[in-house]
Design an enzyme around this catalytic site. Structure first.
Site, PDB file in Angstrom:
ATOM      1  N   GLN A 114     -34.057 -12.572 -20.447  1.00 22.19           N
ATOM      2  CA  GLN A 114     -32.842 -12.190 -19.715  1.00 22.19           C
ATOM      3  C   GLN A 114     -32.493 -13.221 -18.640  1.00 22.19           C
ATOM      4  O   GLN A 114     -31.315 -13.452 -18.356  1.00 22.19           O
ATOM      5  CB  GLN A 114     -33.063 -10.812 -19.082  1.00 22.19           C
ATOM      6  CG  GLN A 114     -31.786 -10.086 -18.704  1.00 22.19           C
ATOM      7  CD  GLN A 114     -31.157  -9.342 -19.867  1.00 22.19           C
ATOM      8  OE1 GLN A 114     -31.842  -8.677 -20.619  1.00 22.19           O
ATOM      9  NE2 GLN A 114     -29.857  -9.456 -20.010  1.00 22.19           N
ATOM     10  N   LYS A 129     -35.715  -6.426 -16.383  1.00 21.44           N
ATOM     11  CA  LYS A 129     -35.688  -5.495 -17.523  1.00 21.44           C
ATOM     12  C   LYS A 129     -36.594  -4.327 -17.198  1.00 21.44           C
ATOM     13  O   LYS A 129     -37.518  -4.452 -16.390  1.00 21.44           O
ATOM     14  CB  LYS A 129     -36.211  -6.202 -18.773  1.00 21.44           C
ATOM     15  CG  LYS A 129     -35.729  -5.601 -20.059  1.00 21.44           C
ATOM     16  CD  LYS A 129     -34.368  -6.131 -20.441  1.00 21.44           C
ATOM     17  CE  LYS A 129     -33.791  -5.455 -21.649  1.00 21.44           C
ATOM     18  NZ  LYS A 129     -32.650  -6.212 -22.193  1.00 21.44           N
ATOM     19  N   GLY A 168     -28.093  -0.443 -20.180  1.00 23.29           N
ATOM     20  CA  GLY A 168     -28.730   0.099 -21.379  1.00 23.29           C
ATOM     21  C   GLY A 168     -29.435  -0.957 -22.210  1.00 23.29           C
ATOM     22  O   GLY A 168     -29.334  -2.153 -21.967  1.00 23.29           O
ATOM     23  N   ASP A 169     -30.203  -0.488 -23.164  1.00 22.73           N
ATOM     24  CA  ASP A 169     -30.824  -1.316 -24.208  1.00 22.73           C
ATOM     25  C   ASP A 169     -31.158  -0.306 -25.308  1.00 22.73           C
ATOM     26  O   ASP A 169     -30.559   0.776 -25.354  1.00 22.73           O
ATOM     27  CB  ASP A 169     -32.062  -2.046 -23.650  1.00 22.73           C
ATOM     28  CG  ASP A 169     -32.539  -3.186 -24.558  1.00 22.73           C
ATOM     29  OD1 ASP A 169     -32.007  -4.294 -24.435  1.00 22.73           O
ATOM     30  OD2 ASP A 169     -33.445  -2.971 -25.393  1.00 22.73           O
ATOM     31  N   THR A 213     -21.677  -6.426 -26.799  1.00 17.14           N
ATOM     32  CA  THR A 213     -22.782  -7.203 -27.376  1.00 17.14           C
ATOM     33  C   THR A 213     -22.460  -7.556 -28.831  1.00 17.14           C
ATOM     34  O   THR A 213     -22.630  -8.706 -29.255  1.00 17.14           O
ATOM     35  CB  THR A 213     -24.108  -6.434 -27.264  1.00 17.14           C
ATOM     36  OG1 THR A 213     -24.206  -5.890 -25.942  1.00 17.14           O
ATOM     37  CG2 THR A 213     -25.293  -7.344 -27.512  1.00 17.14           C
ATOM     38  N   ASN A 244     -25.953   0.294 -31.176  1.00 14.83           N
ATOM     39  CA  ASN A 244     -24.740  -0.168 -30.514  1.00 14.83           C
ATOM     40  C   ASN A 244     -24.374  -1.614 -30.884  1.00 14.83           C
ATOM     41  O   ASN A 244     -23.215  -1.928 -31.159  1.00 14.83           O
ATOM     42  CB  ASN A 244     -24.936  -0.010 -28.997  1.00 14.83           C
ATOM     43  CG  ASN A 244     -23.860  -0.684 -28.196  1.00 14.83           C
ATOM     44  OD1 ASN A 244     -24.019  -1.820 -27.788  1.00 14.83           O
ATOM     45  ND2 ASN A 244     -22.748   0.001 -28.012  1.00 14.83           N
ATOM     46  N   SER A 380     -21.286  -6.652 -18.584  1.00 16.37           N
ATOM     47  CA  SER A 380     -21.858  -5.892 -17.465  1.00 16.37           C
ATOM     48  C   SER A 380     -21.494  -6.560 -16.141  1.00 16.37           C
ATOM     49  O   SER A 380     -21.166  -5.885 -15.159  1.00 16.37           O
ATOM     50  CB  SER A 380     -23.386  -5.828 -17.572  1.00 16.37           C
ATOM     51  OG  SER A 380     -23.787  -4.801 -18.447  1.00 16.37           O
TER      52      SER A 380
HETATM   53  N1  GLU Z   1     -29.809  -4.876 -22.726  1.00 15.29           N
HETATM   54  C1  GLU Z   1     -28.765  -5.842 -22.834  1.00 15.29           C
HETATM   55  C2  GLU Z   1     -29.347  -7.224 -23.046  1.00 15.29           C
HETATM   56  O1  GLU Z   1     -30.338  -7.352 -23.728  1.00 15.29           O
HETATM   57  C3  GLU Z   1     -27.724  -5.742 -21.712  1.00 15.29           C
HETATM   58  C4  GLU Z   1     -28.242  -5.824 -20.321  1.00 15.29           C
HETATM   59  C5  GLU Z   1     -27.177  -5.547 -19.256  1.00 15.29           C
HETATM   60  O2  GLU Z   1     -26.029  -5.296 -19.564  1.00 15.29           O
HETATM   61  O3  GLU Z   1     -27.567  -5.621 -18.096  1.00 15.29           O
HETATM   62  O4  GLU Z   1     -28.834  -8.230 -22.620  1.00 15.29           O
END
Ligand code: GLU
Length: 448
Positions: A114, A129, A168-169, A213, A244, A380
């Site tokens: 990330q 995360k 989310g994830d 995404t 998603n 986001s």
């Molecule tokens: N979980 C998503 C990622 O893997 C989005 C994370 C977010 O929007 O903060 O990037």
């Protein structure tokens, strides 16, 4: 595997020794290190001042107990995590994953990736995360609510719009974000919209965040196609997963003239030669929360239980399910079936051996998750901008911003790869471009 630069080998060995058993984290670190040799050759100070070493050590790791009561009145126990990895570019930002496989090694691999993904977006967000080994499958709404409330009762003290902004994830969507936002608001007595992203439209959420995404993944691939004067028109596409990311990737592929012929869930995959009927998939997955086998039963098409979706021939493969879902055998099958692009909608879905097959192939182009799926977290950040200015933007405007961000990430990957002697390598370009942005900010801020 690519041989690492000597000095990076000792840093990598140290990471493995300090984080025993966290194999996914080791894998994510190694993937980045494999791109960094030309960077440390040019800029040895990144090693001398321990920027790389510090990047591999999270700024803060939080592990906590999450007790909750199920519908039968039994007390259940889960473990919660939040790894605040790097805040050189902005507040920690990254999703929460609720899945039984979650442990510290998964959260750290995701948090590490990330950092670079968020840097690539060009937006002011650090990397973090979190999640839990809670399994939402088969749980009632009331159980999910009680779990989310208990999770937030601990997490709230660590997060905030200027500190750490979860989203989310896997296993965390609009329903869970709603429950967690409600509990945060209740505990803090603050309507702090910018503390979570992925909120509902009408209470601080951003249009396009749900789709971002998947749409972003396809915008990225569109740029890859354009780079060789090609397009989605008439392309046969396989998308793994049916969450998603997968759902909105399929939607955008269809809008751009491609045809998605297969999707999957953790139990098996479906093949529909007429093109996936996305309304039915959305109903099964988003409304009924049921298995993808229902699709095959209702439409009378093929369902393969277990097995590998990568056996289905395609021009473009979009792994959008989960880590290490595409191994060396699958990679070889894709190559021999004439696949020309593999782009990762999920985080680290290809094993290192699969990536080697792709990168050694003269025609196929491979693009890594931290570039391809960055549209989610980028949107986001757009949600945070709207929250900060107490504004909300139209779908068209937000979608245009997303498309431009994805084009810029694509171009910066290729430009950086060229500059560092790896022309055409999206992997090198993404790792190096993300790394340099974070490393320079860390260097400017001193030894912290
Ligand atoms: N979980 C998503 C990622 O893997 C989005 C994370 C977010 O929007 O903060 O990037």
């Amino acid at each position: 595997m690519t041989v690492l630069d000597d000095r990076l080998v000792s840093v990598y060995d140290d990471v493995v020794a300090r984080n025993p058993g966290e194999v996914e984290f080791h894998q994510a670190v190694r993937e980045v290190f494999e791109s960094l040799a030309p960077v440390v050759a040019k800029r040895p100070e990144y090693l001398d001042s321990a920027i790389i070493q510090r990047l591999c050590e999270p700024e803060r790791q939080i592990i906590f107990r999450v007790p909750w009561t199920d519908d039968a009145g039994q007390v259940q126990l889960n473990r919660g995590f939040r790894v605040e990895f790097n805040s050189a570019l902005g507040p920690y930002k990254g999703g929460l994953r609720f899945h039984p496989s979650v442990y510290l090694g998964i959260v750290k691999f995701l948090g590490f990736e990330q950092i670079f993904k968020n840097a690539l977006t060009g937006l002011p967000i650090g990397g973090g995360k979190g999640g839990s080994d809670f399994d939402p499958k088969g749980r009632s709404d009331a159980e999910v609510m009680r779990f989310c409330q208990s999770f937030m009762t601990e997490l709230y003290r660590h997060i905030g719009e200027y500190t750490d902004v979860p989203a989310g994830d896997i296993g965390v969507g609009g329903r869970e974000i709603g429950f967690m936002f409600g509990q945060y608001k209740r505990i803090t007595n603050r309507y702090e919209s910018g503390v979570l992203t992925g909120k509902g439209i009408g209470w601080g959420g951003s249009l396009v965040r749900t789709e971002a995404t998947g749409y972003g993944t396809v915008y990225f691939v569109e740029e890859m196609l354009k780079a060789s004067d090609d397009s989605f028109e008439g392309k046969r596409v396989v998308v793994s997963g049916s969450g998603n990311v997968a759902i909105y990737a399929v939607e955008k592929v269809h809008q751009l003239g491609g045809k998605v012929v297969a999707m999957s869930d953790s139990a098996g995959y479906i093949v529909d030669e007429n093109g996936i009927d996305l309304d039915l998939i959305k109903d099964i997955k988003e409304v009924r929360r049921a298995r993808i086998s229902d699709y095959a039963a209702e439409r009378g098409v093929a369902y393969v239980e277990g097995g590998s979706i990568w056996d289905v021939a395609c021009d473009i493969a979009l792994p959008c399910a989960t880590q290490n879902e595409l191994d060396e055998t699958a990679a070889r099958t894709l190559v021999s079936n004439g696949c020309i692009i593999v782009a990762e909608g999920a985080n680290m879905p290809s094993t290192p051996e699969a990536i080697r097959v792709f990168t050694e192939h003269p025609v196929l182009r491979f693009a890594p998750g931290k570039a391809v799926n960055a549209g989610g977290v980028a949107t986001s950040a757009l949600e945070m901008q709207q929250n900060a200015s107490r504004d909300s933007w139209s779908f068209e405007y937000t979608d245009r911003r997303l498309a431009v961000i994805m084009r810029d990430i694509h171009d910066s990957c290729l430009k950086t790869a060229d500059e560092y002697g790896a022309p055409g390598s999206y992997t090198s370009g993404a790792n190096i471009a993300g790394f340099i942005r974070v490393a320079n900010a860390m260097q400017a801020m001193g030894v912290i």
